[in-house]
Motif scaffolding. Structure first.
Motif, PDB file in Angstrom:
ATOM      1  N   CYS A 163      42.966  38.156  52.267  1.00  0.00           N
ATOM      2  CA  CYS A 163      44.295  38.354  51.734  1.00  0.00           C
ATOM      3  C   CYS A 163      44.809  39.715  51.730  1.00  0.00           C
ATOM      4  CB  CYS A 163      43.826  37.924  50.082  1.00  0.00           C
ATOM      5  SG  CYS A 163      43.228  36.208  50.186  1.00  0.00           S
ATOM      6  N   CYS A 166      43.733  42.705  49.072  1.00  0.00           N
ATOM      7  CA  CYS A 166      42.452  42.743  48.635  1.00  0.00           C
ATOM      8  C   CYS A 166      41.438  43.581  49.302  1.00  0.00           C
ATOM      9  CB  CYS A 166      41.934  41.227  48.593  1.00  0.00           C
ATOM     10  SG  CYS A 166      40.206  41.241  47.753  1.00  0.00           S
ATOM     11  N   PRO A 269      42.436  30.924  41.077  1.00  0.00           N
ATOM     12  CA  PRO A 269      43.525  31.789  41.317  1.00  0.00           C
ATOM     13  C   PRO A 269      44.787  30.990  42.041  1.00  0.00           C
ATOM     14  CG  PRO A 269      41.176  32.397  42.416  1.00  0.00           C
ATOM     15  CD  PRO A 269      41.057  30.839  41.778  1.00  0.00           C
ATOM     16  N   GLN A 271      47.802  33.358  42.178  1.00  0.00           N
ATOM     17  CA  GLN A 271      48.387  34.762  42.454  1.00  0.00           C
ATOM     18  C   GLN A 271      50.043  34.645  42.766  1.00  0.00           C
ATOM     19  OE1 GLN A 271      46.257  36.443  41.944  1.00  0.00           O
ATOM     20  NE2 GLN A 271      44.428  35.837  43.142  1.00  0.00           N
ATOM     21  N   ARG A 283      47.400  33.905  51.753  1.00  0.00           N
ATOM     22  CA  ARG A 283      46.532  32.718  50.870  1.00  0.00           C
ATOM     23  C   ARG A 283      46.397  31.621  51.863  1.00  0.00           C
ATOM     24  NH1 ARG A 283      43.534  34.434  47.471  1.00  0.00           N
ATOM     25  NH2 ARG A 283      43.685  32.778  45.843  1.00  0.00           N
ATOM     26  N   ASP A 309      44.698  32.897  37.725  1.00  0.00           N
ATOM     27  CA  ASP A 309      44.949  34.286  38.265  1.00  0.00           C
ATOM     28  C   ASP A 309      46.419  34.416  38.791  1.00  0.00           C
ATOM     29  OD1 ASP A 309      42.410  35.496  37.510  1.00  0.00           O
ATOM     30  OD2 ASP A 309      41.630  35.138  39.497  1.00  0.00           O
ATOM     31  N   ILE A 311      49.357  37.376  40.292  1.00  0.00           N
ATOM     32  CA  ILE A 311      49.729  38.927  40.619  1.00  0.00           C
ATOM     33  C   ILE A 311      51.253  39.119  40.157  1.00  0.00           C
ATOM     34  CG2 ILE A 311      49.882  40.555  42.327  1.00  0.00           C
ATOM     35  CD1 ILE A 311      47.562  39.166  43.777  1.00  0.00           C
ATOM     36  N   TYR A 342      50.209  44.303  40.396  1.00  0.00           N
ATOM     37  CA  TYR A 342      49.971  44.639  41.712  1.00  0.00           C
ATOM     38  C   TYR A 342      49.612  46.182  41.847  1.00  0.00           C
ATOM     39  CZ  TYR A 342      50.138  45.786  46.661  1.00  0.00           C
ATOM     40  OH  TYR A 342      50.006  46.523  47.709  1.00  0.00           O
TER      41      TYR A 342
END
Length: 449
Positions: A163, A166, A269, A271, A283, A309, A311, A342
């Motif tokens: 990702c 990350c 998650p 995102q 992803r 989750d 972002i 982010y």
């Protein structure tokens, strides 16, 4: 000079870090050290670091100062993800004596004993032991116990996903798993301590099985792990922590629905609800698959709690794409959001991407999502009023109240009663208090566990 024998721990970040801190603390106890609270005077302070967000980096310095204020002569060790990613940066923080990375942290008592035996008692130049992350290819099992009502059981470590936002693969290395028999042994040990709930944790737990025998072959799957854990005697509840949507299979969802011990609570998650952004994030799914997972869960477990989750402010997130995510979330039958603003992380692909979102805009979008989360949680709690559920009570007295969680993660409160700590009771949910927590009536006074 007295022999240093008091050690205190501070954990930043995720459930996985808590499980590892607890295991390292037990190693110190075996060596004859006494564990004390971080606010108390200790000879050694250990800070298990996190580097998922910018904030975790900043907090580290204030925690070191906190320790030094209590005991200016104390020995301070920094371990964990931030220590792996930026060991020199941590070593430069005034008061830090030892920095250990991803694999070395599990040998912390050895390094400390060695330093304390040196002529300067470890108070010379800051020592750094941080391997190349490619060498973090072996597995160390761990679980938390004694810190909370629930135990966090680590089943997997590292991640093979790439990702773009990350740093975890850089901080923890490749995906690898505990042997099934060892997970079951640890679960039995936890159950024997009288702990009622185990939360399965890891970096990417749906990838369980990979690296179980030091290679990429899956000897066992996550589904098989769940099946085996369901048979362990003495466990009242098993809860799955965060699991990737592409790794949450129908067989696992259906199994949880009829399981003896797994509870109807998933944290998945997302995102972003925009396929364009999901591709930029690298992803491994599109939004359609996410809808499919949520739909399947609600088909077989209508009262399941689903956390998400998301972002806010990823590079390239225009107002239109943010609204696409916001509207996508409003259409999902979910219970709450974990919102991450982010933040650029060094050595990630996203940090070099175009379309940087101004920090003020990121903060505004995060606020909108947190407001949406509060509405979702309220709606979920309202949908549960009138139901009879089982509550596991926590161990802390919070301003005269005791809190607990139902199997599907509704947070309840009652006047403090120490006899309720770590017990299971059937309750009928009656109303939502001003603070958003749920009140209840006991269905019977018989303690279930």
């Amino acid at each position: 000079m007295s022999v240093p024998n008091k050690v205190a721990f501070y954990t930043l970040g995720c459930k996985l870090n808590y499980s590892e801190t607890s295991t390292i603390a037990r190693d110190f106890t075996k060596e004859g050290y006494e564990r004390v609270d971080f606010k108390e005077e200790a000879d050694i302070y250990v800070i298990n670091t996190c580097s998922v967000t910018e904030n975790a980096d900043k907090r580290f310095k204030s925690i070191v100062k906190q320790a030094q204020k209590v005991n200016p002569d104390a020995f301070v060790a920094a371990i964990g993800c931030y220590a792996q990613l930026k060991p020199e940066e941590l070593a430069d923080v005034d008061g830090v004596d030892l920095v250990l990375g991803a694999t070395e942290k599990f040998k912390l008592p050895f390094y400390i004993n060695e330093l304390l035996a040196s002529p300067d008692r470890g108070k010379g130049e800051t020592q750094i032991h941080s391997c190349e992350i490619e060498d973090a290819d072996f597995y160390v099992g761990s679980y938390s116990i004694g810190d909370r009502t629930r135990a966090f059981l680590k089943v997997q470590d590292g991640c093979d996903y790439k990702c773009t936002y990350c740093t975890i693969p850089l901080a923890r290395g490749i995906s690898r798993s505990d042997a099934l028999e060892n997970v079951l042994k640890n679960a039995s040990e936890i159950a024997k301590q009288g702990i009622k709930e185990i939360v399965l944790t890891g970096v990417n737990i749906g990838d369980y099985g990979k690296g179980e025998f030091g290679n990429k072959k899956h000897e066992h799957t996550f589904f098989e792990l769940c099946q085996a854990l369901d048979e362990v005697a003495g466990i009242e509840r098993l809860r799955i922590s965060s699991i990737e949507p592409n790794l949450l299979k129908n067989e696992t969802i259906d199994f949880v629905a009829q399981s003896k011990t797994f509870v109807p609570h998933f944290h998945i998650p997302l995102q972003s609800g925009s396929n364009a952004l999901l591709k930029l994030m690298k992803r491994r799914y599109m939004s359609e698959l996410y809808v499919d997972r949520v739909t399947r869960i609600k088909q077989v477990m209508p009262d399941a709690c689903i956390g998400v989750d998301v972002i806010a402010g990823f590079p390239g997130e225009t107002d239109e794409l943010f609204l696409e995510t916001y509207n996508f979330l409003t259409q999902l039958d979910i219970s709450y959001l974990h919102v991450f603003t982010y933040s650029e992380r060094e050595n990630t692909a996203a940090a070099a991407m175009e379309g940087v979102v101004p920090k003020k805009v990121r903060a505004k979008r995060s606020k909108m999502l947190r407001g949406l989360s509060a509405k979702m949680r309220r709606a979920f709690y309202e949908s549960q009023l009138g139901r009879t559920l089982t509550v596991l009570f926590e161990g802390e007295n919070k301003e005269g109240y005791i809190h607990g969680f139902t199997q599907n993660y509704v947070k309840v409160k009652a006047l403090w009663n120490p006899e309720l700590v770590n017990t299971l009771h059937k309750v009928a949910l009656t109303s939502i208090d001003e603070d958003g927590l749920v009140r209840f009536d006991f269905v019977n006074e018989k303690v279930l566990g």
